[in-house]
Design a protein around this motif. Structure first.
Motif, mmCIF file in Angstrom:
data_model
loop_
_atom_site.group_PDB
_atom_site.id
_atom_site.type_symbol
_atom_site.label_atom_id
_atom_site.label_comp_id
_atom_site.label_asym_id
_atom_site.label_seq_id
_atom_site.Cartn_x
_atom_site.Cartn_y
_atom_site.Cartn_z
ATOM 1 N N GLY A 149 0.777 -1.228 0.000
ATOM 2 C CA GLY A 149 0.000 0.000 0.000
ATOM 3 C C GLY A 149 0.809 1.278 0.000
ATOM 4 N N LEU A 150 0.081 2.371 -0.042
ATOM 5 C CA LEU A 150 0.651 3.714 -0.035
ATOM 6 C C LEU A 150 -0.220 4.560 0.887
ATOM 7 C CD1 LEU A 150 2.617 5.866 -1.277
ATOM 8 C CD2 LEU A 150 0.861 6.237 -3.039
ATOM 9 N N LYS A 151 0.419 5.437 1.667
ATOM 10 C CA LYS A 151 -0.327 6.260 2.610
ATOM 11 C C LYS A 151 0.309 7.643 2.696
ATOM 12 C CE LYS A 151 -2.135 6.071 7.382
ATOM 13 N NZ LYS A 151 -2.168 5.258 8.625
ATOM 14 N N PHE A 152 -0.530 8.654 2.787
ATOM 15 C CA PHE A 152 -0.023 10.016 2.981
ATOM 16 C C PHE A 152 -1.166 10.903 3.464
ATOM 17 C CE2 PHE A 152 -0.970 9.402 -1.568
ATOM 18 C CZ PHE A 152 -1.969 10.342 -1.782
ATOM 19 N N GLY A 153 -0.795 12.006 4.059
ATOM 20 C CA GLY A 153 -1.767 13.019 4.419
ATOM 21 C C GLY A 153 -1.857 14.050 3.311
ATOM 22 N N MET A 164 -4.118 3.614 0.189
ATOM 23 C CA MET A 164 -4.354 2.803 -1.006
ATOM 24 C C MET A 164 -3.717 1.436 -0.801
ATOM 25 S SD MET A 164 -2.776 3.130 -4.824
ATOM 26 C CE MET A 164 -1.375 2.112 -4.307
ATOM 27 N N ARG A 165 -4.402 0.383 -1.231
ATOM 28 C CA ARG A 165 -3.860 -0.970 -1.164
ATOM 29 C C ARG A 165 -4.135 -1.705 -2.469
ATOM 30 N NH1 ARG A 165 -0.591 -2.601 3.372
ATOM 31 N NH2 ARG A 165 -1.033 -1.047 4.973
ATOM 32 N N VAL A 166 -3.150 -2.472 -2.935
ATOM 33 C CA VAL A 166 -3.348 -3.379 -4.062
ATOM 34 C C VAL A 166 -4.063 -4.614 -3.528
ATOM 35 C CG1 VAL A 166 -2.211 -4.743 -5.852
ATOM 36 C CG2 VAL A 166 -1.260 -2.524 -5.175
ATOM 37 N N THR A 167 -5.164 -5.008 -4.150
ATOM 38 C CA THR A 167 -5.945 -6.115 -3.601
ATOM 39 C C THR A 167 -5.354 -7.477 -3.925
ATOM 40 O OG1 THR A 167 -7.381 -6.305 -5.548
ATOM 41 C CG2 THR A 167 -8.047 -4.749 -3.816
ATOM 42 N N ASN A 168 -4.642 -7.590 -5.029
ATOM 43 C CA ASN A 168 -4.205 -8.890 -5.518
ATOM 44 C C ASN A 168 -2.810 -9.244 -5.019
ATOM 45 O OD1 ASN A 168 -2.867 -10.488 -8.146
ATOM 46 N ND2 ASN A 168 -4.903 -11.176 -7.553
ATOM 47 N N TRP A 169 -2.456 -10.529 -5.115
ATOM 48 C CA TRP A 169 -1.147 -11.000 -4.680
ATOM 49 C C TRP A 169 -0.183 -11.219 -5.849
ATOM 50 C CZ3 TRP A 169 -1.327 -15.372 -7.469
ATOM 51 C CH2 TRP A 169 -2.574 -15.966 -7.674
ATOM 52 N N ALA A 170 -0.683 -11.239 -7.076
ATOM 53 C CA ALA A 170 0.189 -11.463 -8.236
ATOM 54 C C ALA A 170 0.341 -10.222 -9.090
ATOM 55 C CB ALA A 170 -0.352 -12.611 -9.101
ATOM 56 N N TYR A 171 -0.636 -9.330 -8.995
ATOM 57 C CA TYR A 171 -0.566 -8.072 -9.716
ATOM 58 C C TYR A 171 0.117 -7.027 -8.836
ATOM 59 C CZ TYR A 171 -3.998 -9.697 -13.208
ATOM 60 O OH TYR A 171 -4.652 -10.355 -14.208
ATOM 61 N N GLY A 172 0.436 -5.895 -9.444
ATOM 62 C CA GLY A 172 1.050 -4.822 -8.676
ATOM 63 C C GLY A 172 0.956 -3.515 -9.414
ATOM 64 N N VAL A 173 1.397 -2.461 -8.750
ATOM 65 C CA VAL A 173 1.402 -1.134 -9.358
ATOM 66 C C VAL A 173 2.801 -0.544 -9.259
ATOM 67 C CG1 VAL A 173 -1.032 -0.746 -8.791
ATOM 68 C CG2 VAL A 173 0.753 0.074 -7.224
ATOM 69 N N GLN A 174 3.025 0.460 -10.075
ATOM 70 C CA GLN A 174 4.236 1.278 -9.976
ATOM 71 C C GLN A 174 3.792 2.725 -9.818
ATOM 72 O OE1 GLN A 174 6.653 1.760 -13.539
ATOM 73 N NE2 GLN A 174 8.526 1.932 -12.319
ATOM 74 N N ILE A 175 4.258 3.372 -8.776
ATOM 75 C CA ILE A 175 3.891 4.770 -8.538
ATOM 76 C C ILE A 175 4.824 5.668 -9.350
ATOM 77 C CG2 ILE A 175 3.618 6.604 -6.839
ATOM 78 C CD1 ILE A 175 1.596 4.329 -6.583
ATOM 79 N N LEU A 213 -6.914 -4.304 -9.497
ATOM 80 C CA LEU A 213 -7.907 -3.689 -8.636
ATOM 81 C C LEU A 213 -7.228 -3.125 -7.392
ATOM 82 C CD1 LEU A 213 -11.011 -3.250 -8.230
ATOM 83 C CD2 LEU A 213 -10.988 -5.387 -6.901
ATOM 84 N N ILE A 214 -7.475 -1.859 -7.105
ATOM 85 C CA ILE A 214 -6.933 -1.246 -5.897
ATOM 86 C C ILE A 214 -8.091 -0.810 -5.002
ATOM 87 C CG2 ILE A 214 -4.822 -0.457 -7.036
ATOM 88 C CD1 ILE A 214 -6.032 2.414 -6.925
ATOM 89 N N ALA A 215 -7.828 -0.800 -3.701
ATOM 90 C CA ALA A 215 -8.757 -0.259 -2.716
ATOM 91 C C ALA A 215 -8.150 1.020 -2.166
ATOM 92 C CB ALA A 215 -8.992 -1.268 -1.595
ATOM 93 N N TYR A 216 -8.985 2.013 -1.931
ATOM 94 C CA TYR A 216 -8.472 3.275 -1.404
ATOM 95 C C TYR A 216 -9.568 3.938 -0.573
ATOM 96 C CZ TYR A 216 -11.160 5.405 -5.210
ATOM 97 O OH TYR A 216 -12.180 5.780 -6.053
ATOM 98 N N ARG A 217 -9.160 4.843 0.294
ATOM 99 C CA ARG A 217 -10.136 5.551 1.114
ATOM 100 C C ARG A 217 -9.529 6.817 1.701
ATOM 101 N NH1 ARG A 217 -10.839 1.557 6.372
ATOM 102 N NH2 ARG A 217 -8.748 1.764 7.228
#
Length: 418
Positions: free
Chosen positions: A74-78, A140-151, A97-101
């Motif tokens: 995941g990624l976190k910031f204010g 933000m969190r990546v939901t999957n275990w095989a996929y990923g993101v690059q910021i 698929l990503i989850a965020y809030r």
């Protein structure tokens, strides 16, 4: 009927379009957050932050190219802004698929892809539409275990828009495992797993889920994984195909920089189901020695970490009119734990830091889904028992008091007569 074995399917075809839930197609009408350069230009002046900005906190394992690995990174910031957008680099998996809030609101879901920008927070986004507080937290969190993101970049807009660093929580946990811990076949995979439920459920905990389906403890090829956790846990990337594409299987695989990250106060290990399958031919001695080696590796890097070793469950078999839970390497795992508590391995760091958690009786046969992994309810039951075990054993306070943990697991009846 004999006890079945867990047979992970590593090379299944992922699809962002169709997810089956209890044999039915589950609606996935997630919001489309994709924006173009023209869309951004219609907003007030944007301020952009590079991926190495100190305001950004990466959760789980990410490499030097800001590529995410393993389960639920995941990624976190204010932020103090009207809008927040994130640009994803070319190593982002297509349709992941990503989850965020924002703050303590419920998780939102969206699919992202390589070389795209997504407007994830706007003036009407849940949480951000409140005037107080003016400074919010984005997760933000990546939901999957095989996929990923690059910021690639994080953008904010609005009067005096800015990002703000959010300090780490005071407690840290690590979970080492395989498909059972990664959340394979759970509704939302990594963020539906017991690992997620345990550590997010405790509250005020930084955590990493270093788990991947099909992986063995012993360092050998298992279900397409080229290495076991005694090797891979020391590395930044997981054993996925995209890791092989980027780093290969040689000296270019980057080591995980343990010294640059907070040590785990508690390390949970749940592994061995794949070793226990005859298809992988791991001997009892190899499994025993590999477990000792993994615990030693953890203890050398985090001498103060308390280690919880879970017993294996091998599903349920029907005997006469009863369902009987199976186990794997039962005596060996108990012997490993005892060896750290009877003085025989004092040269490895003393006594009392390795604990045994018996999973027997927590799950029933209907807590295991058709693909041999826990249902969402099974994951929640296991997480709940582990939370209480940690509370009673180590005195941890359960600090999570409101924010949603598991998403899309809200089952209730709202009819007064039926």
């Amino acid at each position: 009927m004999g006890l079945f074995k867990l047979l992970p399917l590593l090379f299944i075809s992922f699809s962002a379009a169709t997810i089956l839930q209890n044999g039915q197609i589950r609606p996935n009408d997630y919001r489309n957050t994709t924006v173009t350069a023209r869309d951004l230009s219609s907003e007030p002046a944007w301020v952009s932050y590079p991926p190495d900005a100190p305001e950004l906190s990466y959760k789980g394992r990410w490499d030097h190219q800001y590529i995410s690995w393993w389960s639920a990174p995941g990624l976190k910031f204010g932020f103090e802004a009207d809008s927040v957008a994130i640009s994803f680099g070319n190593y982002t998996s297509d349709g992941v698929l990503i989850a965020y809030r924002v703050d303590g609101q419920d998780w939102l879901l969206t699919n992202v892809t390589a070389n795209s920008t997504h407007m994830l927070v706007g003036p009407r986004t849940e949480g951000n539409n409140l005037t107080h507080p003016s400074i919010h937290t984005f997760e933000m969190r990546v939901t999957n275990w095989a996929y990923g993101v690059q910021i690639k970049c994080v953008h904010v807009s609005g009067p005096a828009a800015r990002l703000i660093h959010v300090p780490n929580f005071p407690r840290t946990m690590e979970l080492i495992g395989d498909s059972l811990s990664a959340g394979q076949y759970a509704t939302l995979e990594g963020i539906s797993s017991y690992s997620w439920g345990l550590m997010y459920g405790l509250g005020n905990v930084e955590f990493s889920i270093t788990a991947y389906p099909g992986i063995c403890l012993h360092d050998k090829r298992c279900y397409g994984n080229l290495h076991g956790q005694t090797f891979q846990w020391l590395k930044t990337p997981d054993t996925s195909g995209r890791a092989l594409e980027i780093y290969g299987d040689g000296p270019d695989i980057p080591d995980w920089d343990f010294e640059s990250h907070p040590p785990a106060d508690i390390t949970v290990i749940n592994i061995g189901t794949n070793d226990n399958n005859t298809a992988n031919n791991v001997t009892h001695k190899d499994f025993h020695d590999s477990y000792i080696r993994l615990i030693d590796e953890v203890h050398v890097r985090w001498p103060a970490s308390q280690i919880i070793v879970l017993s294996l469950w091998e599903g349920f078999g029907e005997t006469d009119n009863m369902w009987i839970q199976g186990g794997g390497f039962v005596d060996i795992i108990q012997d490993v734990v005892r060896s750290y508590n009877n003085g025989s391995l004092n040269e490895r760091g003393g006594e009392g830091f390795v604990h045994y958690f018996n999973t027997t009786g927590i799950l029933q046969h209907n807590d295991i889904g058709p693909l041999y992994h826990p249902t969402d309810v099974g994951h929640i039951k296991l997480a709940s028992h582990l939370m209480q075990y940690i509370k009673l054993t180590f005195g941890w306070v359960l600090d999570q008091t409101g924010p949603e943990v598991q998403h899309d697991t809200l089952y209730w009846n709202d009819q007064t007569s039926y």
